[in-house]
Design an enzyme around this catalytic site. Structure first.
Site, PDB file in Angstrom:
ATOM      1  N   GLY A  58      54.988  23.678  23.341  1.00  0.00           N
ATOM      2  CA  GLY A  58      56.275  24.399  23.249  1.00  0.00           C
ATOM      3  C   GLY A  58      56.922  24.532  24.611  1.00  0.00           C
TER       4      GLY A  58
ATOM      5  N   THR B  34      59.327  22.923  25.993  1.00  0.00           N
ATOM      6  CA  THR B  34      60.793  22.768  26.074  1.00  0.00           C
ATOM      7  C   THR B  34      61.538  24.004  25.574  1.00  0.00           C
ATOM      8  N   GLY B  35      60.813  24.999  25.079  1.00  0.00           N
ATOM      9  CA  GLY B  35      61.467  26.211  24.563  1.00  0.00           C
ATOM     10  C   GLY B  35      61.758  27.216  25.668  1.00  0.00           C
TER      11      GLY B  35
ATOM     12  N   LEU C 296      52.560  19.610  16.934  1.00  0.00           N
ATOM     13  CA  LEU C 296      51.555  20.490  16.321  1.00  0.00           C
ATOM     14  C   LEU C 296      51.204  20.085  14.900  1.00  0.00           C
TER      15      LEU C 296
ATOM     16  N   LEU D  87      52.808  28.040  22.543  1.00  0.00           N
ATOM     17  CA  LEU D  87      54.134  28.642  22.367  1.00  0.00           C
ATOM     18  C   LEU D  87      54.951  27.857  21.349  1.00  0.00           C
TER      19      LEU D  87
ATOM     20  N   ALA E 194      56.491  26.537  18.008  1.00  0.00           N
ATOM     21  CA  ALA E 194      56.685  27.090  16.655  1.00  0.00           C
ATOM     22  C   ALA E 194      58.055  26.718  16.126  1.00  0.00           C
ATOM     23  N   GLN E 195      58.178  26.717  14.810  1.00  0.00           N
ATOM     24  CA  GLN E 195      59.492  26.798  14.166  1.00  0.00           C
ATOM     25  C   GLN E 195      59.781  28.284  14.251  1.00  0.00           C
TER      26      GLN E 195
ATOM     27  N   GLU F 218      57.417  40.258  14.451  1.00  0.00           N
ATOM     28  CA  GLU F 218      57.798  39.961  13.058  1.00  0.00           C
ATOM     29  C   GLU F 218      56.602  40.142  12.118  1.00  0.00           C
TER      30      GLU F 218
ATOM     31  N   TYR G 183      58.209  32.872   8.218  1.00  0.00           N
ATOM     32  CA  TYR G 183      57.859  32.853   9.647  1.00  0.00           C
ATOM     33  C   TYR G 183      56.815  33.930   9.954  1.00  0.00           C
TER      34      TYR G 183
ATOM     35  N   LYS H 172      52.832  33.432  11.067  1.00  0.00           N
ATOM     36  CA  LYS H 172      52.290  33.925  12.336  1.00  0.00           C
ATOM     37  C   LYS H 172      51.101  34.859  12.110  1.00  0.00           C
TER      38      LYS H 172
ATOM     39  N   ARG I 110      68.069  31.410  26.112  1.00  0.00           N
ATOM     40  CA  ARG I 110      67.723  31.665  24.706  1.00  0.00           C
ATOM     41  C   ARG I 110      68.478  30.667  23.824  1.00  0.00           C
TER      42      ARG I 110
HETATM   43  P1  NAP Z   1      61.770  28.414  21.102  1.00  0.00           P
HETATM   44  O1  NAP Z   1      62.741  28.508  22.228  1.00  0.00           O
HETATM   45  O2  NAP Z   1      62.236  28.200  19.724  1.00  0.00           O
HETATM   46  O3  NAP Z   1      60.724  27.244  21.492  1.00  0.00           O
HETATM   47  C1  NAP Z   1      59.824  26.737  20.548  1.00  0.00           C
HETATM   48  C2  NAP Z   1      59.123  25.540  21.141  1.00  0.00           C
HETATM   49  O4  NAP Z   1      58.244  24.982  20.156  1.00  0.00           O
HETATM   50  C3  NAP Z   1      60.074  24.398  21.552  1.00  0.00           C
HETATM   51  O5  NAP Z   1      59.568  23.768  22.704  1.00  0.00           O
HETATM   52  C4  NAP Z   1      59.961  23.448  20.371  1.00  0.00           C
HETATM   53  O6  NAP Z   1      60.268  22.106  20.687  1.00  0.00           O
HETATM   54  C5  NAP Z   1      58.478  23.578  20.078  1.00  0.00           C
HETATM   55  N1  NAP Z   1      58.110  23.072  18.760  1.00  0.00           N
HETATM   56  C6  NAP Z   1      58.668  23.358  17.559  1.00  0.00           C
HETATM   57  N2  NAP Z   1      58.046  22.683  16.579  1.00  0.00           N
HETATM   58  C7  NAP Z   1      57.069  21.959  17.170  1.00  0.00           C
HETATM   59  C8  NAP Z   1      56.095  21.046  16.699  1.00  0.00           C
HETATM   60  N3  NAP Z   1      56.013  20.716  15.416  1.00  0.00           N
HETATM   61  N4  NAP Z   1      55.232  20.493  17.577  1.00  0.00           N
HETATM   62  C9  NAP Z   1      55.327  20.785  18.908  1.00  0.00           C
HETATM   63  N5  NAP Z   1      56.243  21.621  19.407  1.00  0.00           N
HETATM   64  C10 NAP Z   1      57.092  22.213  18.560  1.00  0.00           C
HETATM   65  O7  NAP Z   1      60.837  29.712  21.072  1.00  0.00           O
HETATM   66  P2  NAP Z   1      60.568  30.796  22.236  1.00  0.00           P
HETATM   67  O8  NAP Z   1      61.577  31.872  22.113  1.00  0.00           O
HETATM   68  O9  NAP Z   1      60.352  30.119  23.513  1.00  0.00           O
HETATM   69  O10 NAP Z   1      59.203  31.427  21.709  1.00  0.00           O
HETATM   70  C11 NAP Z   1      57.949  30.865  22.105  1.00  0.00           C
HETATM   71  C12 NAP Z   1      56.896  31.270  21.093  1.00  0.00           C
HETATM   72  O11 NAP Z   1      56.800  32.684  21.022  1.00  0.00           O
HETATM   73  C13 NAP Z   1      57.175  30.817  19.656  1.00  0.00           C
HETATM   74  O12 NAP Z   1      55.927  30.535  19.062  1.00  0.00           O
HETATM   75  C14 NAP Z   1      57.787  32.035  18.991  1.00  0.00           C
HETATM   76  O13 NAP Z   1      57.538  32.017  17.612  1.00  0.00           O
HETATM   77  C15 NAP Z   1      57.028  33.133  19.695  1.00  0.00           C
HETATM   78  N6  NAP Z   1      57.739  34.406  19.847  1.00  0.00           N
HETATM   79  C16 NAP Z   1      58.990  34.439  20.395  1.00  0.00           C
HETATM   80  C17 NAP Z   1      59.618  35.658  20.580  1.00  0.00           C
HETATM   81  C18 NAP Z   1      60.997  35.744  21.178  1.00  0.00           C
HETATM   82  O14 NAP Z   1      61.630  36.798  21.024  1.00  0.00           O
HETATM   83  N7  NAP Z   1      61.462  34.735  21.902  1.00  0.00           N
HETATM   84  C19 NAP Z   1      58.953  36.848  20.229  1.00  0.00           C
HETATM   85  C20 NAP Z   1      57.669  36.767  19.700  1.00  0.00           C
HETATM   86  C21 NAP Z   1      57.063  35.543  19.532  1.00  0.00           C
HETATM   87  P3  NAP Z   1      61.802  21.554  20.623  1.00  0.00           P
HETATM   88  O15 NAP Z   1      62.427  21.978  21.918  1.00  0.00           O
HETATM   89  O16 NAP Z   1      61.590  20.102  20.496  1.00  0.00           O
HETATM   90  O17 NAP Z   1      62.443  22.190  19.441  1.00  0.00           O
HETATM   91  N1  GDD Z   2      70.191  34.923  14.255  1.00  0.00           N
HETATM   92  C1  GDD Z   2      71.096  35.809  13.809  1.00  0.00           C
HETATM   93  N2  GDD Z   2      72.389  35.406  13.641  1.00  0.00           N
HETATM   94  N3  GDD Z   2      70.700  37.087  13.584  1.00  0.00           N
HETATM   95  C2  GDD Z   2      71.644  37.965  13.177  1.00  0.00           C
HETATM   96  C3  GDD Z   2      72.986  37.614  12.989  1.00  0.00           C
HETATM   97  C4  GDD Z   2      73.378  36.262  13.214  1.00  0.00           C
HETATM   98  O1  GDD Z   2      74.517  35.878  13.062  1.00  0.00           O
HETATM   99  N4  GDD Z   2      73.676  38.721  12.600  1.00  0.00           N
HETATM  100  C5  GDD Z   2      72.802  39.712  12.548  1.00  0.00           C
HETATM  101  N5  GDD Z   2      71.566  39.270  12.878  1.00  0.00           N
HETATM  102  C6  GDD Z   2      70.341  40.082  12.909  1.00  0.00           C
HETATM  103  C7  GDD Z   2      69.172  39.487  12.113  1.00  0.00           C
HETATM  104  O2  GDD Z   2      69.333  39.762  10.716  1.00  0.00           O
HETATM  105  C8  GDD Z   2      67.994  40.235  12.749  1.00  0.00           C
HETATM  106  O3  GDD Z   2      67.850  41.492  12.154  1.00  0.00           O
HETATM  107  C9  GDD Z   2      68.448  40.430  14.205  1.00  0.00           C
HETATM  108  O4  GDD Z   2      69.861  40.141  14.233  1.00  0.00           O
HETATM  109  C10 GDD Z   2      67.747  39.554  15.225  1.00  0.00           C
HETATM  110  O5  GDD Z   2      67.833  38.197  14.786  1.00  0.00           O
HETATM  111  P1  GDD Z   2      67.355  36.987  15.737  1.00  0.00           P
HETATM  112  O6  GDD Z   2      68.029  37.067  17.046  1.00  0.00           O
HETATM  113  O7  GDD Z   2      67.492  35.740  14.930  1.00  0.00           O
HETATM  114  O8  GDD Z   2      65.823  37.328  16.023  1.00  0.00           O
HETATM  115  P2  GDD Z   2      64.636  37.794  15.059  1.00  0.00           P
HETATM  116  O9  GDD Z   2      64.340  39.220  15.384  1.00  0.00           O
HETATM  117  O10 GDD Z   2      64.870  37.431  13.654  1.00  0.00           O
HETATM  118  O11 GDD Z   2      63.443  36.861  15.569  1.00  0.00           O
HETATM  119  C11 GDD Z   2      63.222  36.657  16.970  1.00  0.00           C
HETATM  120  O12 GDD Z   2      62.324  37.636  17.451  1.00  0.00           O
HETATM  121  C12 GDD Z   2      61.006  37.570  16.889  1.00  0.00           C
HETATM  122  C13 GDD Z   2      60.196  38.716  17.510  1.00  0.00           C
HETATM  123  O13 GDD Z   2      60.409  39.896  16.809  1.00  0.00           O
HETATM  124  C14 GDD Z   2      62.682  35.228  17.145  1.00  0.00           C
HETATM  125  O14 GDD Z   2      62.636  34.931  18.502  1.00  0.00           O
HETATM  126  C15 GDD Z   2      61.276  35.103  16.585  1.00  0.00           C
HETATM  127  O15 GDD Z   2      60.744  33.827  16.940  1.00  0.00           O
HETATM  128  C16 GDD Z   2      60.413  36.213  17.200  1.00  0.00           C
HETATM  129  O16 GDD Z   2      59.090  36.129  16.705  1.00  0.00           O
END
Ligand code: NAP
Ligand code: GDD
Length: 344
Positions: free
Chosen positions: A10, A12-13, A65, A86, A88-89, A135, A157, A161, A192
């Site tokens: 992950g 590139t994320g 993955l 790291l 994930a979809q 989540e 999702y 997890k 982001r």
């Molecule tokens: P992100 O920006 O969506 O990055 C996800 C990464 O996973 C990208 O590099 C993506 O590659 C890669 N990936 C997706 N499907 C894959 C596959 N089949 N095989 C290999 N790589 C794959 O997510 P992030 O915000 O950096 O989050 C990193 C991790 O923390 C994730 O597991 C997410 O679920 C978890 N998480 C995030 C948050 C948050 O708020 N950001 C909070 C809690 C947990 P591409 O660039 O090719 O798409």
């Molecule tokens: N994406 C999105 N787009 N969310 C919206 C919108 C919209 O237009 N309008 C309202 N929301 C609300 C969603 O319903 C959710 O309650 C909240 O905004 C946050 O949405 P996201 O930013 O998509 O994040 P998330 O909380 O669903 O998930 C993120 O955080 C998780 C950790 O709690 C992701 O990064 C997950 O990968 C991560 O695990």
């Protein structure tokens, strides 16, 4: 002294980019796994990437993955001291559209890495970090969530997890692998992904302010999230793997805001004066200066079931990792705005 080697799935994320930079600063050799895509998608790490033909401490390999053989081969080839999963979809709403794929990558993908570590007999050498999420708490009713709060996921999702979390615990207990689950609350940054709500709001409002976009369409304005900065959170990941014993840790700020409050804070900083009118799906934000509608709600952005309230209690991380967040929500928004203005 021999450099420590990290392998990041992950890379590139958003988090992959921040973690790579942190580890390079700490003098690691960083190997990263990227997916093949029809157009190059390494923008987030382009500033640290060198031509593959030149010597570098930052090297990318293709892998996926969903492909056990690529995972096994990469671990064998790179012989890492630390693996960070790291990949994930990671989009909650999208997981309702591709539930099976989300489970394949997020759940089985984690199992595939753990199995590879076991089958290569590297249980004693490799430390493993699993990217867990708030989540998993989903529809919890607890005011603050910590490591003891029961999981109640509310999306494919979140469910996927939970599998990844428990299989990580299971391999730790069954095979003595140094494996940690980080249970991270939402964390954002200028890099982001564009479809997550914070980035969508800031990008949309700036484009509106500068005349590149007319309206912003959002979904649920009343869910609450505990938002931190990715730069702080990747430091916690690294700290988890530097402890004597493996453990699971909640990482959050302990503060929570509604989406509407996030819009209001951002609009004020961007210099847009807005007024909310209407209720439910008809709620709108007007530009006070010209009475034009700037924000509307659309059903398509509401989820089949919502996680209404998240607020993390990171006391364990504070005590054992000496970790606490340094960047406030206001500084996070300021940094995101500055980046968006540069890119306008
Ligand atoms: P992100 O920006 O969506 O990055 C996800 C990464 O996973 C990208 O590099 C993506 O590659 C890669 N990936 C997706 N499907 C894959 C596959 N089949 N095989 C290999 N790589 C794959 O997510 P992030 O915000 O950096 O989050 C990193 C991790 O923390 C994730 O597991 C997410 O679920 C978890 N998480 C995030 C948050 C948050 O708020 N950001 C909070 C809690 C947990 P591409 O660039 O090719 O798409
Ligand atoms: N994406 C999105 N787009 N969310 C919206 C919108 C919209 O237009 N309008 C309202 N929301 C609300 C969603 O319903 C959710 O309650 C909240 O905004 C946050 O949405 P996201 O930013 O998509 O994040 P998330 O909380 O669903 O998930 C993120 O955080 C998780 C950790 O709690 C992701 O990064 C997950 O990968 C991560 O695990």
């Amino acid at each position: 002294m021999k450099k420590k080697i990290a392998l990041i799935f992950g890379i590139t994320g958003q988090d992959g980019a921040y973690l790579s930079k942190l580890l390079l600063k700490k003098k690691y050799k960083v190997y990263g796994v990227k997916r093949r895509s029809s157009i190059i998608n390494t923008q987030r790490v382009d500033d640290i990437y060198k031509d593959i033909n030149l010597k570098s401490d930052f090297v990318l390999f293709y892998g996926d993955l969903t492909d056990s053989s690529s995972i096994l081969n990469l671990i064998k080839k790179t012989q890492p001291n630390e693996i960070y999963n790291l990949a994930a979809q990671s989009h909650v709403q999208v997981s309702f559209e591709v539930p099976e794929y989300s489970a394949d990558v997020n759940s089985l993908g984690t199992l595939r890495i753990l199995e590879a570590i076991k089958n290569l007999n590297l249980e004693k050498k490799i430390k493993f970090y699993q990217a867990g999420t708030s989540e998993m708490f989903g529809r919890t009713r607890e005011k603050f969530q910590n490591e003891k709060t029961p999981f109640y996921p509310a999306s494919p999702y979140g469910v996927s997890k939970c599998f990844a979390h428990w299989i990580t615990v299971n391999y730790r207990e069954a095979y003595n692998i140094f494996a940690c689950n980080g249970i991270l609350f939402n964390h954002e940054s200028p890099i982001r992904g564009e479809t997550f709500v914070t980035k969508k709001i800031i990008q949309g409002l700036i484009r509106i302010k500068h005349g590149y976009q007319k309206k912003l369409f959002l979904g649920n304005l009343y869910s609450k999230r505990d938002w931190g900065h990715a730069r702080d959170y990747v430091e916690a990941m690294w700290k988890m793997l530097q402890q004597k014993k493996p453990n699971d840790y909640v990482i959050g700020t302990g503060k929570t805001f509604t989406i509407k409050e996030f819009v209001n804070k951002s609009a004020k900083k961007i210099g847009l004066k807005i007024k909310w009118v209407g209720k439910g799906i008809n709620e709108k934000a007007l530009n006070i200066e010209n009475k034009k509608v700037l924000i509307e709600c659309k059903k398509r952005y509401f989820r089949p079931v919502e996680v209404n309230y998240l607020k993390g209690n990171a006391q364990r991380a504070k005590k054992l990792l000496k970790w606490s967040p340094k960047i406030s929500i206001d500084s996070l928004i300021d940094e995101m705005i500055e980046h968006e203005l540069e890119n306008l």
